[in-house]
Design an enzyme around this catalytic site. Structure first.
Site, PDB file in Angstrom:
ATOM      1  N   LYS A  82      -5.299  14.994   4.425  1.00  0.00           N
ATOM      2  CA  LYS A  82      -4.880  14.762   3.033  1.00  0.00           C
ATOM      3  C   LYS A  82      -5.879  15.410   2.079  1.00  0.00           C
ATOM      4  CE  LYS A  82      -2.375  10.538   4.163  1.00  0.00           C
ATOM      5  NZ  LYS A  82      -2.326   9.075   4.235  1.00  0.00           N
ATOM      6  N   GLN A 118      -6.325   4.282   2.718  1.00  0.00           N
ATOM      7  CA  GLN A 118      -5.638   4.465   3.996  1.00  0.00           C
ATOM      8  C   GLN A 118      -5.446   3.110   4.686  1.00  0.00           C
ATOM      9  OE1 GLN A 118      -4.350   7.361   5.011  1.00  0.00           O
ATOM     10  NE2 GLN A 118      -3.632   6.604   6.972  1.00  0.00           N
ATOM     11  N   ASP A 126       0.678   6.403  -3.534  1.00  0.00           N
ATOM     12  CA  ASP A 126       1.335   5.946  -2.299  1.00  0.00           C
ATOM     13  C   ASP A 126       2.638   5.207  -2.603  1.00  0.00           C
ATOM     14  OD1 ASP A 126       0.398   6.439   0.305  1.00  0.00           O
ATOM     15  OD2 ASP A 126      -1.372   5.187  -0.024  1.00  0.00           O
TER      16      ASP A 126
HETATM   17  N1  GUN Z   1      -1.109   4.515   6.896  1.00  0.00           N
HETATM   18  C1  GUN Z   1      -0.017   5.032   7.514  1.00  0.00           C
HETATM   19  N2  GUN Z   1       0.762   5.686   6.634  1.00  0.00           N
HETATM   20  C2  GUN Z   1       0.159   5.568   5.428  1.00  0.00           C
HETATM   21  C3  GUN Z   1       0.495   6.044   4.134  1.00  0.00           C
HETATM   22  O1  GUN Z   1       1.524   6.686   3.895  1.00  0.00           O
HETATM   23  N3  GUN Z   1      -0.391   5.716   3.149  1.00  0.00           N
HETATM   24  C4  GUN Z   1      -1.524   4.982   3.391  1.00  0.00           C
HETATM   25  N4  GUN Z   1      -2.295   4.705   2.355  1.00  0.00           N
HETATM   26  N5  GUN Z   1      -1.845   4.528   4.580  1.00  0.00           N
HETATM   27  C5  GUN Z   1      -1.007   4.824   5.594  1.00  0.00           C
END
Ligand code: GUN
Length: 306
Positions: free
Chosen positions: A53, A97, A120
């Site tokens: 990311k 995350q 998100d």
């Molecule tokens: N963990 C698994 N998928 C995601 C996501 O799309 N965003 C975040 N913040 N954590 C995750």
């Protein structure tokens, strides 16, 4: 044999356009979109996601701020960091995350992120806006799935979509987005009776159950479009491989179109994170969100919500 939906290629096109828009913002508005990513602990899969990311944000010309906190971090310290980032004008999007360690209350953390910086789309205000068909930040994975579907099928109106899985991150928001696009939506999950028969009725099947190769070819209606959200690590022939929630070989004989794993939904998730960060930046600076990026993302107009 089904058509393979090339998520990698679509994500590359989208990221390139985002990159062009970021340089336009930097040149003409003197604004650089900033993404802050917080990782708590050392889960290897999360480390890979976070690194990807941050790297892709930088490649698109954004500022990337990374915070790595120990697995034992007290909740208050994480909340203090989020509060600081909420106030930081250089940060337009904040991502924590998931999953988080047990001493941290996930919903408390999500609610601490300012809804305008919640790229998100997990904050209850954004969840509510998406569920009621209003304007909100949509979670990246379902948004990416929807873009793949729109690109493949065009108008989704009247199609029967079965979403397999009811997580807050994928299943529930996926159902909301498909409803906005006028699908008839069934959400199926581990307690659904006659799961196979339910899946067989789908024109669109989104598999987000988190179970390796759960969906076999005979669970799929001939010609259906299948989106595989699963990312499961298995060991085969002495090495680690990624496989989805769909049994690719048997599904490929039946589906009309199918996403591969890897190379399907995964790349679109990160591209959508950058898209949300760009949108959040534009909104925070009251700059109109560029039309061409909406049409590239959606393959048409962005709002068909009636
Ligand atoms: N963990 C698994 N998928 C995601 C996501 O799309 N965003 C975040 N913040 N954590 C995750």
């Amino acid at each position: 044999m089904s058509t393979l939906i090339d998520g990698k290629a679509q994500a590359t096109r989208l990221r390139e356009e985002i990159g062009r828009q970021v340089s336009r913002l930097r040149q003409h508005e003197l604004v650089t979109p900033g993404l802050a990513v917080i990782l708590v602990g050392e889960d290897p899969a999360s480390q890979v996601y976070v690194r990807n990311k941050a790297t892709q944000a930088r490649e698109a010309g954004m500022s990337s701020f990374e915070y790595r906190l120990a697995d034992s971090v007290p909740q208050t310290k994480l909340l203090d960091l989020i509060e600081r980032l909420n106030r930081d004008p250089e940060v337009h999007g904040i991502l924590v995350q998931l999953p988080l360690p047990p001493q941290v209350d996930e919903s408390r953390v999500i609610q601490a992120i300012h809804p305008d910086k919640d790229i998100d789309g997990f904050h209850p205000i954004n969840v509510g806006n998406i569920a009621t068909g209003g304007h909100g930040m949509a979670p990246c994975t379902p948004l990416g799935c929807l873009m793949l579907l729109k690109h493949q099928l065009g108008d989704l109106s009247g199609k029967h979509a079965v979403v397999l899985g009811r997580s807050n991150i994928v299943g529930k928001p996926m159902a909301s987005l498909l409803l906005q696009k006028h699908c008839t939506v069934t959400v199926a999950h581990s307690r659904t009776r006659q799961l196979e028969e339910v899946c067989c009725q789908a024109d669109i099947l989104v598999a987000a159950a988190g179970r390796t190769r759960l969906v076999k070819g005979d669970w799929i209606k001939p010609g259906a479009t299948v989106i595989d959200v699963g990312i499961n690590r298995i060991e085969a022939d002495g090495r680690m491989r990624l496989v989805g929630d769909v049994d690719f070989d048997s599904a490929r004989e039946v589906a009309g179109a199918l996403t591969p794993v890897p190379g399907g939904v995964g790349p679109m998730t990160i591209a959508c994170l950058l898209l949300n960060t760009l949108e959040a930046t534009c909104r925070q600076h009251r700059i109109p969100f560029p039309d061409n990026i909406m049409s590239l993302a959606w393959g048409g107009t962005s709002s068909e919500t009636t």
